[in-house]
Write a protein that holds these residues in place. Sequence first.
Motif, PDB file in Angstrom:
ATOM      1  N   SER A 399       0.834  -1.203   0.000  1.00  0.00           N
ATOM      2  CA  SER A 399       0.000   0.000   0.000  1.00  0.00           C
ATOM      3  C   SER A 399       0.871   1.255   0.000  1.00  0.00           C
ATOM      4  CB  SER A 399      -0.908   0.015   1.233  1.00  0.00           C
ATOM      5  OG  SER A 399      -0.138   0.209   2.414  1.00  0.00           O
ATOM      6  N   GLU A 400       0.273   2.360  -0.387  1.00  0.00           N
ATOM      7  CA  GLU A 400       1.000   3.628  -0.368  1.00  0.00           C
ATOM      8  C   GLU A 400       1.393   4.024   1.048  1.00  0.00           C
ATOM      9  OE1 GLU A 400      -0.902   6.772  -2.473  1.00  0.00           O
ATOM     10  OE2 GLU A 400      -0.675   5.799  -4.440  1.00  0.00           O
ATOM     11  N   SER A 401       0.536   3.725   2.015  1.00  0.00           N
ATOM     12  CA  SER A 401       0.875   4.066   3.401  1.00  0.00           C
ATOM     13  C   SER A 401       2.066   3.241   3.881  1.00  0.00           C
ATOM     14  CB  SER A 401      -0.334   3.855   4.319  1.00  0.00           C
ATOM     15  OG  SER A 401      -0.747   2.500   4.296  1.00  0.00           O
ATOM     16  N   ASP A 402       2.148   1.978   3.452  1.00  0.00           N
ATOM     17  CA  ASP A 402       3.299   1.151   3.804  1.00  0.00           C
ATOM     18  C   ASP A 402       4.573   1.730   3.201  1.00  0.00           C
ATOM     19  OD1 ASP A 402       2.003  -0.735   5.335  1.00  0.00           O
ATOM     20  OD2 ASP A 402       1.607  -2.079   3.651  1.00  0.00           O
ATOM     21  N   LEU A 403       4.524   2.124   1.940  1.00  0.00           N
ATOM     22  CA  LEU A 403       5.706   2.698   1.294  1.00  0.00           C
ATOM     23  C   LEU A 403       6.076   4.037   1.915  1.00  0.00           C
ATOM     24  CD1 LEU A 403       5.193   1.849  -2.488  1.00  0.00           C
ATOM     25  CD2 LEU A 403       6.928   0.941  -0.943  1.00  0.00           C
ATOM     26  N   ASP A 404       5.086   4.813   2.284  1.00  0.00           N
ATOM     27  CA  ASP A 404       5.381   6.075   2.976  1.00  0.00           C
ATOM     28  C   ASP A 404       6.161   5.810   4.256  1.00  0.00           C
ATOM     29  OD1 ASP A 404       4.701   8.457   1.704  1.00  0.00           O
ATOM     30  OD2 ASP A 404       2.570   8.214   2.127  1.00  0.00           O
ATOM     31  N   ARG A 405       5.740   4.775   4.979  1.00  0.00           N
ATOM     32  CA  ARG A 405       6.426   4.424   6.219  1.00  0.00           C
ATOM     33  C   ARG A 405       7.873   4.011   5.941  1.00  0.00           C
ATOM     34  NH1 ARG A 405       6.422  -0.049   9.712  1.00  0.00           N
ATOM     35  NH2 ARG A 405       4.995  -1.258   8.406  1.00  0.00           N
ATOM     36  N   ALA A 406       8.081   3.301   4.839  1.00  0.00           N
ATOM     37  CA  ALA A 406       9.436   2.885   4.474  1.00  0.00           C
ATOM     38  C   ALA A 406      10.306   4.097   4.139  1.00  0.00           C
ATOM     39  CB  ALA A 406       9.385   1.918   3.295  1.00  0.00           C
ATOM     40  N   TYR A 407       9.754   5.039   3.383  1.00  0.00           N
ATOM     41  CA  TYR A 407      10.538   6.231   3.032  1.00  0.00           C
ATOM     42  C   TYR A 407      10.818   7.104   4.255  1.00  0.00           C
ATOM     43  CZ  TYR A 407      10.715   5.481  -1.971  1.00  0.00           C
ATOM     44  OH  TYR A 407      11.018   4.986  -3.216  1.00  0.00           O
ATOM     45  N   ASP A 408       9.854   7.216   5.166  1.00  0.00           N
ATOM     46  CA  ASP A 408      10.103   7.964   6.404  1.00  0.00           C
ATOM     47  C   ASP A 408      11.221   7.299   7.211  1.00  0.00           C
ATOM     48  OD1 ASP A 408       8.153   9.808   5.810  1.00  0.00           O
ATOM     49  OD2 ASP A 408       6.609   8.876   7.075  1.00  0.00           O
ATOM     50  N   ALA A 409      11.217   5.969   7.223  1.00  0.00           N
ATOM     51  CA  ALA A 409      12.247   5.244   7.966  1.00  0.00           C
ATOM     52  C   ALA A 409      13.619   5.443   7.330  1.00  0.00           C
ATOM     53  CB  ALA A 409      11.895   3.757   8.016  1.00  0.00           C
ATOM     54  N   ILE A 410      13.692   5.467   6.017  1.00  0.00           N
ATOM     55  CA  ILE A 410      14.976   5.726   5.352  1.00  0.00           C
ATOM     56  C   ILE A 410      15.523   7.076   5.791  1.00  0.00           C
ATOM     57  CG2 ILE A 410      16.041   6.233   3.111  1.00  0.00           C
ATOM     58  CD1 ILE A 410      14.189   4.071   1.904  1.00  0.00           C
ATOM     59  N   ASP A 411      14.647   8.075   5.833  1.00  0.00           N
ATOM     60  CA  ASP A 411      15.048   9.419   6.265  1.00  0.00           C
ATOM     61  C   ASP A 411      15.577   9.387   7.705  1.00  0.00           C
ATOM     62  OD1 ASP A 411      15.351  12.161   6.389  1.00  0.00           O
ATOM     63  OD2 ASP A 411      13.335  12.605   5.666  1.00  0.00           O
ATOM     64  N   GLU A 412      14.830   8.739   8.594  1.00  0.00           N
ATOM     65  CA  GLU A 412      15.214   8.686  10.010  1.00  0.00           C
ATOM     66  C   GLU A 412      16.494   7.890  10.226  1.00  0.00           C
ATOM     67  OE1 GLU A 412      11.959   6.902  12.006  1.00  0.00           O
ATOM     68  OE2 GLU A 412      10.507   8.452  11.399  1.00  0.00           O
ATOM     69  N   VAL A 413      16.572   6.723   9.610  1.00  0.00           N
ATOM     70  CA  VAL A 413      17.726   5.844   9.811  1.00  0.00           C
ATOM     71  C   VAL A 413      18.993   6.483   9.267  1.00  0.00           C
ATOM     72  CG1 VAL A 413      18.750   3.649   9.082  1.00  0.00           C
ATOM     73  CG2 VAL A 413      16.399   3.720   9.950  1.00  0.00           C
ATOM     74  N   ALA A 414      18.898   7.132   8.119  1.00  0.00           N
ATOM     75  CA  ALA A 414      20.068   7.810   7.560  1.00  0.00           C
ATOM     76  C   ALA A 414      20.605   8.854   8.529  1.00  0.00           C
ATOM     77  CB  ALA A 414      19.711   8.452   6.219  1.00  0.00           C
ATOM     78  N   SER A 415      19.706   9.654   9.106  1.00  0.00           N
ATOM     79  CA  SER A 415      20.136  10.685  10.050  1.00  0.00           C
ATOM     80  C   SER A 415      20.764  10.059  11.292  1.00  0.00           C
ATOM     81  CB  SER A 415      18.945  11.558  10.456  1.00  0.00           C
ATOM     82  OG  SER A 415      18.537  12.346   9.375  1.00  0.00           O
ATOM     83  N   THR A 416      20.195   8.956  11.749  1.00  0.00           N
ATOM     84  CA  THR A 416      20.712   8.293  12.957  1.00  0.00           C
ATOM     85  C   THR A 416      22.116   7.781  12.744  1.00  0.00           C
ATOM     86  OG1 THR A 416      18.495   7.669  13.680  1.00  0.00           O
ATOM     87  CG2 THR A 416      20.331   6.424  14.579  1.00  0.00           C
ATOM     88  N   VAL A 417      22.344   7.053  11.638  1.00  0.00           N
ATOM     89  CA  VAL A 417      23.661   6.450  11.436  1.00  0.00           C
ATOM     90  C   VAL A 417      24.722   7.496  11.084  1.00  0.00           C
ATOM     91  CG1 VAL A 417      22.707   4.217  10.770  1.00  0.00           C
ATOM     92  CG2 VAL A 417      23.259   5.894   8.997  1.00  0.00           C
ATOM     93  N   LEU A 418      24.285   8.618  10.548  1.00  0.00           N
ATOM     94  CA  LEU A 418      25.244   9.691  10.245  1.00  0.00           C
ATOM     95  C   LEU A 418      25.436  10.640  11.433  1.00  0.00           C
ATOM     96  CD1 LEU A 418      24.160  10.559   6.577  1.00  0.00           C
ATOM     97  CD2 LEU A 418      26.186   9.274   7.304  1.00  0.00           C
ATOM     98  N   GLY A 419      24.783  10.312  12.560  1.00  0.00           N
ATOM     99  CA  GLY A 419      24.964  11.114  13.763  1.00  0.00           C
ATOM    100  C   GLY A 419      24.198  12.401  13.766  1.00  0.00           C
ATOM    101  N   GLN A 420      23.128  12.456  12.950  1.00  0.00           N
ATOM    102  CA  GLN A 420      22.340  13.694  12.865  1.00  0.00           C
ATOM    103  C   GLN A 420      21.005  13.555  13.575  1.00  0.00           C
ATOM    104  OE1 GLN A 420      22.008  14.609   8.703  1.00  0.00           O
ATOM    105  NE2 GLN A 420      24.201  14.361   8.345  1.00  0.00           N
ATOM    106  N   GLY A 421      20.774  12.406  14.185  1.00  0.00           N
ATOM    107  CA  GLY A 421      19.492  12.214  14.831  1.00  0.00           C
ATOM    108  C   GLY A 421      19.619  11.456  16.136  1.00  0.00           C
TER     109      GLY A 421
END
Length: 421
Positions: A399-421
């Motif tokens: 579903s689109e809501s599932d994919l939205d959740r995946a893209y939000d997670a990519i944004d969050e996880v990227a910031s976390t591993v790069l030390g920005q979150g």
Amino acid sequence: MTRSPVWHPFTQHALEPPMKRIVATEGAYLTDENGHRMLDAISSWWVITHGHRHPTIMQAIRTATETYDQIIFAEYTHAPAEQLARGLIEIAPAGLQHVFYSDSGSTAVEVALKMALGYFHNSGTPRNRIVVMEHGYHGDTIGTMSTGARGVFNAAYEPLLFGVDQLPFPEPGDEQATLAAFETYCKSGGVAALLIEPLVLGAGGMKMYDAKVLAGLKEIASRYGCLFIADEVMTGWGRTGAMFACEQAGILPDIMCTSKGLTGGALPLAATLCTGEIFDAHLSTDRRKTFFHSSSYTANPIACAAAVANLEVWRTEPVGERIHGIGQFHRTRLSRFEGDKRFANIRQAGTIAALDLKVPAGGYLAEVGPRMRALFRERGLLIRPLGNVIYLMPPYCVSESDLDRAYDAIDEVASTVLGQG
């Protein structure tokens, strides 16, 4: 807790926590032993197309078990194999007229290599060189490791591997170098076949290239009498937007390998399709020209029945519309990362979306990979980055809501591993 005796694939057990047990699958989700639902954003290693436990495919499996188990395929045939072969030829690129069954993507490619060498051997004009593309991956058997990229995947087994000729990956703006290198190899007269993943190199990092390059390679192969083997194990069954990626370049392969989505992901099965000319080179009253290849479970009737049902799903459901919708959704959501300094090489082909996280040490063994995987898992997502390469390849029921959740997670996880979150 007692340690499991199971040895898992692509797993360093000294570094990984104990595996969670999956107790149920449905649609785009896996449910673990604790009741947690995980969005299967990579289709369980790219095999699940329509979704887990699609009703039509599950019913076909149940029905087949009332009549069949394994049948020796060197002595007999059966209706599911015959029906599937005709269905595959109907949807495959024109000119492919025969179907050889095996068990996995690796074995489908092994079959293709043997078909190619056998064709020239039986024709009395032996050629024995195989040309492949840099960063390619075709499987983990000895033959397919030989044709794939050399590195951490196969360093320990180097003494067993045979040599191949390698083309540079067609980087944007430098595609001509790839075509020129292939023509140089072909001029030697010893090239039997070009083996290539069309449009997208999967395990090599979801590397994507233009369809014009694929068309150019086929033109050169045809001009020099070199066989063209399309490894559509990952790219087939709609992943790049068309049924098979070769269609997007308007090319007709001499040999095509398919597996993964062949049964909708429900059961292991593979097929290698070839032209009549290749089959005829093995057709003889001289038994020495027999195609000497088999496996115990060739053309398993239950797996073939699942694949026939998969064809029925493609005929009766709006699968093409679903694929188109996922592709459009990827394009829209990937745009949020354009110009984002955390990422590079944002790309998409059909239902496949990928982007590279900018880290000092990239590549498959990048430490950021396992860390991102764990962070995605904490968010209820099955996403397995290829080192620093993050990608999505969801089942078509997502579903689109599932994919939205995946893209939000990519944004969050990227910031976390790069030390920005």
